[in-house]
Structures are given as structure tokens and as C-alpha cells.
Design an enzyme around this catalytic site. Structure first.
Site, mmCIF file in Angstrom:
data_model
loop_
_atom_site.group_PDB
_atom_site.id
_atom_site.type_symbol
_atom_site.label_atom_id
_atom_site.label_comp_id
_atom_site.label_asym_id
_atom_site.label_seq_id
_atom_site.Cartn_x
_atom_site.Cartn_y
_atom_site.Cartn_z
ATOM 1 N N ALA A 61 0.836 -1.208 0.000
ATOM 2 C CA ALA A 61 0.000 0.000 0.000
ATOM 3 C C ALA A 61 0.870 1.257 0.000
ATOM 4 O O ALA A 61 1.977 1.255 0.530
ATOM 5 C CB ALA A 61 -0.898 -0.001 1.229
ATOM 6 N N GLY A 102 0.560 -5.620 -0.080
ATOM 7 C CA GLY A 102 -0.218 -5.565 -1.306
ATOM 8 C C GLY A 102 0.588 -5.984 -2.527
ATOM 9 O O GLY A 102 0.027 -6.509 -3.498
ATOM 10 N N GLU A 105 0.351 -9.641 -2.601
ATOM 11 C CA GLU A 105 -1.033 -10.008 -2.937
ATOM 12 C C GLU A 105 -1.293 -9.797 -4.430
ATOM 13 O O GLU A 105 -1.960 -10.602 -5.080
ATOM 14 C CB GLU A 105 -2.008 -9.192 -2.084
ATOM 15 N N GLU A 125 1.254 -6.777 7.417
ATOM 16 C CA GLU A 125 0.103 -6.006 7.915
ATOM 17 C C GLU A 125 -0.105 -6.138 9.416
ATOM 18 O O GLU A 125 -0.570 -5.214 10.086
ATOM 19 C CB GLU A 125 -1.171 -6.427 7.171
#
Ligand code: NAI
Length: 701
Positions: A61, A102, A105, A125
């Protein structure tokens, strides 16, 4: 857009270009989907490679979007990943350097993954009190197996790509490239080998099975382990829930469960505090009037004056970072003692397996000692850590001014003296700065950088840069008594004393604040650090603090010679060689007698009142510190308390905590404490800043 698109023969290449770590902000996300559309629409393109420019595949992110609506703006990360999965042409992720959160991911939404060796792979996270929110908990177990994936998700720690690639049966990487340099070419070759595949022939992580052979029994075991290790944090156990959902639910239902858990965690005080800490830590290095591109002076060698408790620890920081150090003392014995302590510290690390023998030898080889200032004339930075007496400091700084080359930085580790006065001992006050380390200086993260009236901006920029190199959290403080941290702790200690006078015992006060989450209560802390230190400071400042109300209990304790662990007795009793604090009848009697002298009838004080008085005293003084411009932002004060004073991390620091409680509530409590005849009414007037924020309906943040 912060992603580039190009076509090489029949392979399209999408490159994320959002330095420093290709954060997946809106402009990168739209760049990816834009490239994807072009590639799918171009009949000449047979396969797609997605990679990151510079020093990362993607760090996840974009922190600038953290918690803002922009993070959810379409295409959000979930939509981008869905778009990758839906591609009719094969997509190969070319992964290198950093592939986290992210970013990982995103790669799990691609059909294939080729990784460079040495890549740091993580889902961090949990360190922000969250779980991965874009499919990480559902897809990672499918490619790595439940246990490996859960370990990574619960710890948040990075694992090297070559290690993951070597796990039997792993499906995270389709290929490990020969080197980081050859990664791109190998990924393009790989893309060519799968070019033209489409539809069912394209593998999707979501279609892989997800089971643990022991089923729920394994998750029960995992819960016991994780629960025991993470008592103040809800997120780690939620990681277990989310991964278990991956083994029990259909993929899309598991995704919905992950989203539900993620959203709930976003609003927990723990996650809010951890995200505040993350941002405040980064913000602390930005000084409002010192631009980020201020040139820094080169620091290739360091001189340390004084080989005592602090000088030794300070030196170790630089040796650890590979920077040569010369320590100066007045006597050879003092040098020998100092060096022996440094050696002892390193040898303990070697013994515990925390430091390799050759590293230890390399570090010691960087250390020189001297009795002569002439040996320091060429160093780039000098840090003074001699006795805390202005006269001694004057001698040292006069000598430094005479000998040290122009342009070198002259720093003092003073904890209570006026840095401007110290600067005035030299003809170069612009080069003088405070570097206030905390004890043990080789362990404690905090460094207060004390900015004198005349400290040059490039000196500040350099010291902030050096702090990063020696892995300290640096916070800038203006010049005042105690700087940020100790100025606030004085109010906290004063409250601790009043609480005894009014009816509490040291053990009750310590227990209450330790239950709140402080590593150690004020009395156990005093016994550890030495009660005589504060006593000496109070005596030295006797005239300055003559009209300040404070409890006499601490002085009485010292008059009994009870300095703490080092004398075997302080607020508590100690068995020889042991550190367990045993409540002392003698001390409790001393407190009672003192109460009688003051004519106070003891009352039962609730733990809630104890915590509020201790914490809000920090908050009120912190607000004054902001008003006085000693700290430039409330997050800096929080960083000081989180990294230097054992404030519970999951509460985010005193100023953040007060904002969460609500400044109106905090101010009301302060007004109530002001009415207590045994406390200090003047101190408890809420600071002007607090009153203003309450009137405006605002908080510190
Ligand atoms: P210390 O007493 O352990 O060490 C001071 C050393 O300085 C001694 O080895 C002494 O021989 C040497 N020294 C004295 N005069 C000297 C001179 N003219 N030239 C060269 N060396 C000289 O003291 P400590 O605890 O290391 O404190 C040093 C400084 O650090 C003080 O300013 C203190 O306020 C500050 N400080 C101390 C902290 C602590 O927890 N001990 C924490 C933060 C700052």
C-alpha cells in the site's frame, strides 16, 4: 500514472514506477489496469510481464493513502487483482528486491511468478494491527501450505525468496531466476514459454486446494501459541481466524471473511495506535524548516569524550555501523575500564550467538583510544559524554573549539544542561548540537536531538541522517530543562509522589500503571535507574524549584541511603543478586509517618485515578511543550515516550492516547484533579493548547 507500458515483440511489459518502493497508490493502480487493457486489446501481444522499477517489485500500500478514501478509490487493489485474474492472456510477475503486503497479494493474482534470489517476501500487515486485506490470507496458504503461510502472516517478518522457492511442493514461485540482473530477461523468456495459453489453461491461485492435514486441531494449537504471545494485540489471532477460513470456506466466501475481519481491525484502538506510530516515526525525521534536501556534512569518523556509562554505549552504536571511533579520557585507567566494558558487552553478544566472532573483531578494530585532543583534530563529529557539570563541559568544549577541524559537528550528550550555554563556550555555536542518548545507549532506540538557538540547519540534517545510520529514532527538541522526555517525566514523578502522600503504596502505583501497559512503574523504575540521580538534580536545582510543590518522600528515601537496586534497597527491598522487587515494611512506614507529618488522612485511591493522574500529567506537560515550540508536533512527543520511556506501544503514546480518550474528557479530569488540596492546582489547569483544541472540537492529531 506511475506505471509504464511497453511492448517487446509479442510480450507486453507493465512496470510500476512509484518510488521509493512502488507503493500501490491510485496512480500506480490505474497505470496497471491501463496497461492491462492495452495488452489485452493488442492482438500482437501474447503474454504480459508485470514488474517494478528501481529498488522494489512493490512494497505494498502507498503510505500516503493510508486510511484515506483514496485507498479505496476504484480501481482499488482488490479490483486490480481481480482484473489480473480475469486476463485472457498469461501474466507473469517478475519479482525482485522487495515484495511485501499488497505487492505480494498483487503477484498472487498473476498466473505465474518468477522471482530474483534475495527478494524479501512478507505480509507485514500484522505490524500495523491488521491482517492482509487483498486476499493474502486466502491465497498465500494455497501456494505455501497453511503452516508456512500462517507463520509469515502472524509474524509479518520477511522471508528470502530462495528459501521459499526451496520448500517442497511450494507453488509461490514458478521459477527462481539465476540472479537479480537476469530476472527481467528470464521473466520475458518464461512469458514466451506460456504465450498463447488462455482460459482454463491459465492457472489461478484461487483454484488451488487449501487444507491442513490436522484440520481444526492444528488451528487450536496455533491459537494457543499465538494467543500466548500477543496478549495486548488482537490482530495475530485474527490472522489465524482468516487462514482457517481459507481452509473451510469457498474462495469467495473466504475473501469476504478476510474483508470483514480486516475492516473490524481497522477500527481497533491497537491498530489505530500502531498506524499512528508508523506515521509518527517517519514524520519525526522531517523538521518543519529544514527541507529534506538540505545537504548533509560527511561523517566518516567520530570522537567520543568520556568512556563512562554513556560514552561506551554511544561508541558501540558507531562501531556497529562501521564508523571508526576514537575515545578520549583524562586517565589511562578510565580508558581501559571503558574499553573493557565495550568488550564485555560484545562478548556477551558473541556468547549468545547474536554476533559473529569476526564481526566483533572488525568492530573492535575500528576503536581507538587517546589521552590527547590532537588525535581528534580530523574527526567529523565529536560527542561529549563527560560529567554533568557545566564547568567540566566548558573545559571540554573550549578544548574542542581549539583543536577540532572547522566544519566538524560538536555534540553534547548532556541530559539537563543548557545546550546554548555549551555552544557559547565555542566560537562556532552553529556547529554545536545536543545528542541526548538514553541508557543503555547501545540498546535504547531514542535519540533526542537538541537544537540550540544557533544550530545550523545542515548540522541538524546531518545528525538526523547519522541517527538513521546508527538505527536510532531521532526526535528534535528545543532547549529547555529536561528537553521533551525528562521535562514530562518530572511531572509524572511528582504525581507519583503525591499519590503516596495521599494514601497509595509504591506497589499499588506500580501495579496500576503496569497494568495499563508501562514496562515498569515509577518506583520500580526509580530503583533500577538509581533514586540518587533525581535527588542530586533536585538538590542542584533547589532554588529553581523552591516554589514548586512536590512530595518529600523520594528525598527521605535517599536520606536513608536507599538508592535502589545498586544499594540492595530502594522503594522496595531486594535479595542479594536478585532483581525482584519486594514490598518494604520500612518504606511503607516511612510513607505513613510522612503522611502524618503532613496531616493527611489517607484515602483509598482507585487504579483508574492513578493511571489518569500519571498519564495526564504527561499530556498536560506535553501540551505546554508544543505551545513553547520545544517539540514541533505531538507525534514527536509520542515517539519519545514509545521509544525511550516504555509507554505501551498499543496505546500509541501519551498525546495519541489523550486524543483517543477525547481531549474534553482529559481536560475535565484535569480540572477535577486541580481541586485536590494535596495536588498542584496550578499544574492541573489544562494547557492553553488543550483548551483551544477542546473549544474547536479537535484533537492533537
Ligand atoms: P560517567 O560518570 O559514567 O562517565 C563520565 C566519564 O567522563 C568518566 O569516565 C570520566 O572519567 C570522564 N570525564 C570526566 N571529565 C572528563 C574530561 N574533562 N575529559 C574527558 N573525560 C572526562 O557518566 P555518564 O553516566 O556516562 O554521563 C555522561 C553524560 O551523559 C552526562 O552529561 C550525563 O548527564 C549524560 N547522560 C547520562 C545518562 C545516564 O543514564 N547515565 C543518560 C543520558 C545522558
Amino acid at each position: 500514472m506511475t506505471a509504464e507500458y511497453k511492448v517487446l515483440g509479442d510480450i507486453a511489459v507493465i512496470t510500476m514506477t512509484n518510488p521509493p518502493v512502488n507503493g500501490l497508490g491510485f496512480s500506480t493502480r490505474i497505470g496497471i489496469t491501463d496497461g492491462l487493457s492495452k495488452a489485452i486489446d493488442d492482438p500482437a501481444v501474447k503474454a504480459i510481464v508485470i514488474t517494478g522499477a528501481g529498488k522494489a517489485f512493490s512494497g505494498g500500500a502507498d503510505i500516503k493513502e493510508f486510511g484515506t478514501p483514496k485507498a479505496l478509490q476504484e480501481p482499488n487493489l482488490l479490483s486490480v487483482i481481480l482484473a489480473l485474474e480475469a486476463s485472457t492472456k498469461p501474466i507473469v510477475a517478475a519479482i525482485h528486491s522487495v515484495c511485501m503486503g499488497g505487492g505480494l497479494e498483487l503477484s498472487l493474482g498473476c498466473h505465474y511468478r518468477v522471482a530474483a534470489p534475495g527478494t524479501n517476501v512478507a505480509l507485514p500487515e500484522v505490524k500495523l494491527g491488521l491482517i492482509p486485506g487483498a486476499g493474502g490470507t486466502q491465497r498465500l496458504p494455497r501456494v505455501l501450505g497453511v503452516e508456512t503461510a500462517l507463520n509469515m502472516i502472524v509474524s509479518g517478518e520477511p522471508v528470502k525468496s530462495e528459501l521459499l522457492a526451496s520448500l517442497p511442493g511450494q507453488k509461490l514461485f514458478d521459477k527462481l531466476a539465476g540472479s537479480a540482473e537476469s530476472l527481467f530477461d528470464e521473466a520475458v523468456e518464461f512469458a514466451k514459454s506460456v504465450a498463447g495459453k488462455t482460459g482454463e489453461a491459465l492457472p489461478l491461485v484461487r483454484n488451488l486446494p487449501c487444507k491442513h492435514p490436522q484440520g481444526d486441531a492444528y488451528f487450536q494449537f496455533a491459537r494457543n501459541m499465538v494467543g500466548g504471545m500477543s496478549k495486548n494485540y488482537p490482530a495475530p489471532l485474527k490472522c489465524v481466524d482468516a487462514v482457517q477460513a481459507a481452509t473451510k470456506m469457498k474462495f469467495d466466501d473466504g475473501m469476504a471473511e478476510e474483508r470483514r475481519i480486516f475492516t473490524a481491525l481497522m477500527f481497533t484502538p491497537e491498530s489505530i495506535a500502531l498506524r499512528h506510530l508508523f506515521m509518527a516515526e517517519r514524520a519525526a525525521s522531517h523538521i518543519p524548516d529544514v527541507p529534506g534536501d538540505t545537504p548533509q556534512r560527511a561523517v566518516k569518523s567520530v570522537g567520543v569524550i568520556g568512556a563512562g556509562t554513556m560514552g561506551g554505549g554511544i561508541s558501540m552504536n558507531f562501531l556497529n555501523a562501521g564508523i571508526p571511533v576514537t575515545i578520549l579520557e583524562t586517565k589511562q585507567e578510565a580508558l581501559d575500564r571503558g574499553v573493557a566494558t565495550i568488550k564485555k558487552n560484545y562478548e556477551a553478544q558473541v556468547k549468545k550467538g547474536k554476533l559473529k566472532q569476526d564481526k566483533y573483531e572488525q568492530r573492535m578494530a575500528l576503536l581507538k583510544t587517546t589521552l590527547s585532543y590532537d588525535d581528534l583534530k580530523d574527526v567529523d563529529l565529536v560527542i561529549e559524554a563527560v560529567f554533568e557539570e557545566l564547568g567540566v563541559k566548558e573545559k571540554v568544549f573550549t578544548e574542542l573549539d581549539r583543536v577540532i577541524k572547522p566544519g566538524a559537528i560538536l555534540a553534547s550528550n548532556t541530559s539537563t544542561l543548557d545546550v546554548d550555554k555549551i555552544a557559547a563556550f565555542t566560537k562556532r555555536p552553529q556547529d554545536v548540537v545536543g545528542m541526548h542518548f538514553f541508557s543503555p545507549a547501545n540498546v535504547m532506540k531514542l535519540l533526542e536531538v537538541v537544537r540550540g538557538k544557533q544550530t545550523a540547519k545542515d548540522v541538524l540534517a546531518t545528525v538526523m541522517g547519522i541517527a538513521k545510520k546508527i538505527k536510532k529514532t531521532a526526535v528534535v527538541s528545543g532547549v529547555c530543562d529536561g528537553f521533551i522526555g525528562n521535562r514530562m517525566i518530572e511531572q509524572y514523578s511528582r504525581q507519583a509522589g503525591f499519590l503516596l502522600d495521599e494514601g497509595a503504596t509504591p506497589q499499588q502505583v506500580d501495579k496500576a500503571i503496569e497494568k495499563f501497559g508501562f514496562a515498569m512503574g515509577p518506583f520500580r523504575m526509580g530503583d533500577l535507574a538509581g533514586n540518587d540521580i533525581g535527588w542530586a538534580i533536585r538538590k542542584r536545582r533547589a532554588t529553581e524549584i523552591a516554589d514548586m510543590k512536590y512530595s518529600r518522600t523520594a528525598d527521605k528515601l535517599c536520606e536513608l541511603g536507599r538508592f535502589g537496586q545498586k544499594t540492595g534497597a530502594g522503594w522496595y527491598d531486594y535479595k542479594p543478586g536478585k532483581r525482584d522487587a519486594i514490598p518494604s515494611d520500612l518504606v511503607n512506614k516511612m510513607i505513613e509517618d510522612h503522611r502524618k507529618e503532613l496531616g493527611i488522612t489517607p484515602r483509598k485511591i482507585s487504579d483508574e485515578e492513578i493511571v489518569q493522574r500519571l498519564v495526564y500529567s504527561l499530556v498536560n506537560e506535553g501540551a505546554h511543550i508544543l505551545e513553547d515550540g520545544i517539540a514541533s508536533k505531538s507525534g514527536d512527543i509520542d515517539m519519545v515516550y514509545l521509544t525511550g520511556y516504555g509507554f505501551p506501544i498499543w496505546r500509541g503514546g501519551p498525546m495519541h492516547y489523550a486524543s483517543q480518550v477525547g481531549l474534553y474528557n482529559v481536560a475535565e479530569s484535569m480540572k477535577r484533579f486541580a481541586k485536590n488540596p494535596h495536588d498542584d492546582a496550578k499544574f492541573w489547569q489544562p494547557a492553553g493548547l488543550i483548551q483551544k483544541l477542546v473549544a474547536e472540537g479537535k484533537s492533537f492529531s
